[in-house]
Design a protein around this motif. Structure first.
Motif, PDB file in Angstrom:
ATOM      1  N   GLU A 237       0.820  -1.220   0.000  1.00 23.71           N
ATOM      2  CA  GLU A 237       0.000   0.000   0.000  1.00 23.71           C
ATOM      3  C   GLU A 237       0.847   1.261   0.000  1.00 23.71           C
ATOM      4  N   GLU A 238       2.034   1.175   0.564  1.00 22.33           N
ATOM      5  CA  GLU A 238       2.930   2.331   0.588  1.00 22.33           C
ATOM      6  C   GLU A 238       3.689   2.492  -0.724  1.00 22.33           C
ATOM      7  N   VAL A 239       4.115   1.397  -1.325  1.00 21.24           N
ATOM      8  CA  VAL A 239       5.018   1.444  -2.478  1.00 21.24           C
ATOM      9  C   VAL A 239       4.289   1.478  -3.818  1.00 21.24           C
ATOM     10  N   MET A 240       3.214   0.712  -3.957  1.00 20.05           N
ATOM     11  CA  MET A 240       2.556   0.591  -5.261  1.00 20.05           C
ATOM     12  C   MET A 240       2.151   1.937  -5.861  1.00 20.05           C
TER      13      MET A 240
ATOM     14  N   ILE B 222      12.635  -6.804  -4.097  1.00 23.39           N
ATOM     15  CA  ILE B 222      11.719  -7.641  -4.875  1.00 23.39           C
ATOM     16  C   ILE B 222      10.785  -6.786  -5.722  1.00 23.39           C
ATOM     17  N   PHE B 223      10.171  -5.770  -5.135  1.00 21.87           N
ATOM     18  CA  PHE B 223       9.236  -4.923  -5.874  1.00 21.87           C
ATOM     19  C   PHE B 223       9.933  -4.176  -7.003  1.00 21.87           C
ATOM     20  N   HIS B 224      11.147  -3.749  -6.785  1.00 22.43           N
ATOM     21  CA  HIS B 224      11.891  -3.046  -7.828  1.00 22.43           C
ATOM     22  C   HIS B 224      12.072  -3.952  -9.057  1.00 22.43           C
ATOM     23  N   ARG B 225      12.440  -5.206  -8.826  1.00 18.47           N
ATOM     24  CA  ARG B 225      12.613  -6.140  -9.943  1.00 18.47           C
ATOM     25  C   ARG B 225      11.276  -6.474 -10.604  1.00 18.47           C
ATOM     26  N   PHE B 226      10.233  -6.652  -9.789  1.00 19.17           N
ATOM     27  CA  PHE B 226       8.916  -6.932 -10.366  1.00 19.17           C
ATOM     28  C   PHE B 226       8.435  -5.768 -11.226  1.00 19.17           C
TER      29      PHE B 226
ATOM     30  N   GLY C  53      13.227 -13.565  -5.047  1.00 21.71           N
ATOM     31  CA  GLY C  53      13.721 -13.721  -3.684  1.00 21.71           C
ATOM     32  C   GLY C  53      14.717 -12.632  -3.362  1.00 21.71           C
ATOM     33  N   ALA C  54      14.783 -12.279  -2.088  1.00 19.12           N
ATOM     34  CA  ALA C  54      15.748 -11.267  -1.651  1.00 19.12           C
ATOM     35  C   ALA C  54      15.984 -11.411  -0.156  1.00 19.12           C
ATOM     36  N   GLN C  55      17.085 -10.868   0.270  1.00 20.13           N
ATOM     37  CA  GLN C  55      17.344 -10.797   1.705  1.00 20.13           C
ATOM     38  C   GLN C  55      17.501  -9.335   2.085  1.00 20.13           C
ATOM     39  N   GLY C  56      16.978  -9.008   3.243  1.00 24.71           N
ATOM     40  CA  GLY C  56      17.064  -7.631   3.718  1.00 24.71           C
ATOM     41  C   GLY C  56      18.448  -7.317   4.250  1.00 24.71           C
ATOM     42  N   ASN C  57      18.665  -6.059   4.518  1.00 22.00           N
ATOM     43  CA  ASN C  57      19.931  -5.641   5.111  1.00 22.00           C
ATOM     44  C   ASN C  57      20.083  -6.278   6.483  1.00 22.00           C
ATOM     45  N   SER C  58      21.293  -6.683   6.796  1.00 21.73           N
ATOM     46  CA  SER C  58      21.566  -7.257   8.110  1.00 21.73           C
ATOM     47  C   SER C  58      21.520  -6.146   9.155  1.00 21.73           C
ATOM     48  N   ARG C  59      20.898  -6.448  10.260  1.00 22.73           N
ATOM     49  CA  ARG C  59      20.771  -5.467  11.341  1.00 22.73           C
ATOM     50  C   ARG C  59      21.449  -5.976  12.611  1.00 22.73           C
ATOM     51  N   THR C  60      22.474  -6.794  12.465  1.00 22.35           N
ATOM     52  CA  THR C  60      23.125  -7.426  13.616  1.00 22.35           C
ATOM     53  C   THR C  60      23.641  -6.409  14.616  1.00 22.35           C
TER      54      THR C  60
END
Length: 132
Positions: free
Chosen positions: A20-23, A117-121, A84-91
């Motif tokens: 809802e925020e990005v579309m 993911i949305f950017h690629r889609f 598929g994607a992985q988010g930034n690590s927040r360790t």
């Protein structure tokens, strides 16, 4: 509080909020529906069905796999892709700030994965529009 805690992540709700925020940044007219509905008249009319294939939060990082199916108003399948994607690590943040800000740390990593993911889609959706 501490590393022994379990955190419940409502990934479906987070995906809905993110969508809802990005579309609206990508398309002129957008609406969210729990079932197939015809979009308003426009040059390109699509129904986008987004499914969570996999979601995990491990090692201070979100891992997400989403499937996007794009249909025309006649319900003909035009695109079926899984990203598929992985988010930034927040360790470092998790260790530095502790559990009190854990939800915002989790949300930031999830948003990073969903953003990729949305950017690629949206790139693939633009190619679909260009070829019609």
């Amino acid at each position: 509080a501490g590393l022994g805690n379990d955190w419940i992540i409502a990934q479906g709700e987070m995906l809905k909020q993110f969508t809802e925020e990005v579309m609206p940044q990508y398309v002129t007219k957008y609406s969210f529906a729990d079932h197939f509905t015809l979009p308003p008249k426009a040059k390109h009319q699509y129904i986008v069905d987004i499914s969570i294939v996999r979601f995990d939060f491990a090692s201070a990082r979100a891992y997400a796999t989403l499937n996007f199916k794009v249909y025309n108003p006649k319900h003909d399948l035009l695109l079926n892709r899984t990203y598929g994607a992985q988010g930034n690590s927040r360790t470092i943040e998790m260790w530095a700030v502790g559990t009190f800000t854990m939800s915002s740390i989790i949300q930031a990593s999830v948003s990073s994965a969903y953003g990729d993911i949305f950017h690629r889609f949206m790139g693939d959706l633009q190619k679909l529009q260009d070829n019609q």
